[in-house]
Scaffold this active site. Sequence first.
Site, PDB file in Angstrom:
ATOM      1  N   GLY A 109       0.834  -1.192   0.000  1.00 44.02           N
ATOM      2  CA  GLY A 109       0.000   0.000   0.000  1.00 44.02           C
ATOM      3  C   GLY A 109       0.870   1.244   0.000  1.00 44.02           C
ATOM      4  N   GLN A 114       3.153  10.029   0.692  1.00 44.46           N
ATOM      5  CA  GLN A 114       4.447   9.366   0.867  1.00 44.46           C
ATOM      6  C   GLN A 114       5.404   9.603  -0.301  1.00 44.46           C
ATOM      7  OE1 GLN A 114       2.449   5.420   2.049  1.00 44.46           O
ATOM      8  NE2 GLN A 114       4.363   5.380   3.198  1.00 44.46           N
ATOM      9  N   CYS A 157       6.010   0.265   7.437  1.00 44.09           N
ATOM     10  CA  CYS A 157       5.634   1.449   6.663  1.00 44.09           C
ATOM     11  C   CYS A 157       6.836   1.866   5.830  1.00 44.09           C
ATOM     12  CB  CYS A 157       5.218   2.578   7.600  1.00 44.09           C
ATOM     13  SG  CYS A 157       4.731   4.076   6.728  1.00 44.09           S
ATOM     14  N   LEU A 158       6.606   2.112   4.540  1.00 36.34           N
ATOM     15  CA  LEU A 158       7.712   2.500   3.663  1.00 36.34           C
ATOM     16  C   LEU A 158       8.320   3.834   4.092  1.00 36.34           C
ATOM     17  CD1 LEU A 158       6.144   1.450   0.244  1.00 36.34           C
ATOM     18  CD2 LEU A 158       7.990   0.300   1.480  1.00 36.34           C
ATOM     19  N   HIS A 199      -4.520   1.662   7.289  1.00 34.65           N
ATOM     20  CA  HIS A 199      -3.159   2.191   7.383  1.00 34.65           C
ATOM     21  C   HIS A 199      -2.976   3.357   6.400  1.00 34.65           C
ATOM     22  CE1 HIS A 199       1.396   1.461   7.654  1.00 34.65           C
ATOM     23  NE2 HIS A 199       1.279   2.290   6.628  1.00 34.65           N
ATOM     24  N   GLU A 200      -3.446   3.166   5.174  1.00 32.55           N
ATOM     25  CA  GLU A 200      -3.241   4.200   4.143  1.00 32.55           C
ATOM     26  C   GLU A 200      -4.122   5.431   4.387  1.00 32.55           C
ATOM     27  OE1 GLU A 200      -0.658   3.887   2.510  1.00 32.55           O
ATOM     28  OE2 GLU A 200      -0.355   1.766   2.948  1.00 32.55           O
ATOM     29  N   HIS A 203      -2.541   7.675   6.764  1.00 31.29           N
ATOM     30  CA  HIS A 203      -1.543   8.562   6.132  1.00 31.29           C
ATOM     31  C   HIS A 203      -2.199   9.848   5.630  1.00 31.29           C
ATOM     32  CE1 HIS A 203       2.336   6.602   6.100  1.00 31.29           C
ATOM     33  NE2 HIS A 203       1.840   5.468   5.647  1.00 31.29           N
TER      34      HIS A 203
HETATM   35 ZN   LIG Z   1       2.719   3.623   5.773  1.00 31.38          ZN
END
Ligand SMILES: [Zn+2]
Length: 235
Positions: A109, A114, A157-158, A199-200, A203
Amino acid sequence: MVRILPPALSLQSFAPPIGTTSFGPDRADLAVRAGRPVTFALAGGACPPLAIDPDGAAPYLSNMATLPIITLPNPLLRKRSADVERIDAELGKLADDMLETMYAAPGVGLAAVQVGVPRRLIVIDTAKEDDPPAPLILVNPEIVTLGPDLRLHEEGCLSIPDERFEIERPARLTVRYLDRNGKLQELAAEGLLATVIQHEIDHLNGKLIIDYLSRLKRDIIIRRFKKLAKTGAGA
Ligand SMILES: [Zn+2]
């Protein structure tokens, strides 16, 4: 339907949890390849109106690119993303680049913020390694209902590389969003997909997985990333 074949799908051979951290060489390579600015304007830009034929191959598919992913402590990650006001070819291109970036990381995701674009756009693909890709593009997503049952998942998380935390979230939800053609959709999700959607969407509201930790643990992580950013190792 536009079928997007990620170039680095084989990297997903271990069905990574959300936003699995990227590895050294890939990350370096990603930064090099992503050496172009994101010129994304949502309103009043010079882009033609939406002209995406869902049954045909769009020309930009041959020109997908990975984008640099911002990491802690970049303050943009704490910003609430604004609504997408126009769904056009430029938005489609951004979504495709985000998908490629996500597949290359690899992750399951990615939110637009991001990659430095604070707009309410997320991409997701939770397909298992042997299954065909199942990319989802959610514009202005809104959770309509959350089920009562909870699900525990070790999330990464990236934007917070090399860290993972067990987080409990509702196991089922329905989400309403616009698809890449501007059509209103409603999706019922459970399991990993439900976790990733939450999660997204976090963000988009400036919320990160470290916000589910105790203040003490969160501060330790933030300090670590501030230090990394200073020494350049985390850039
Ligand atoms: Zn993340």
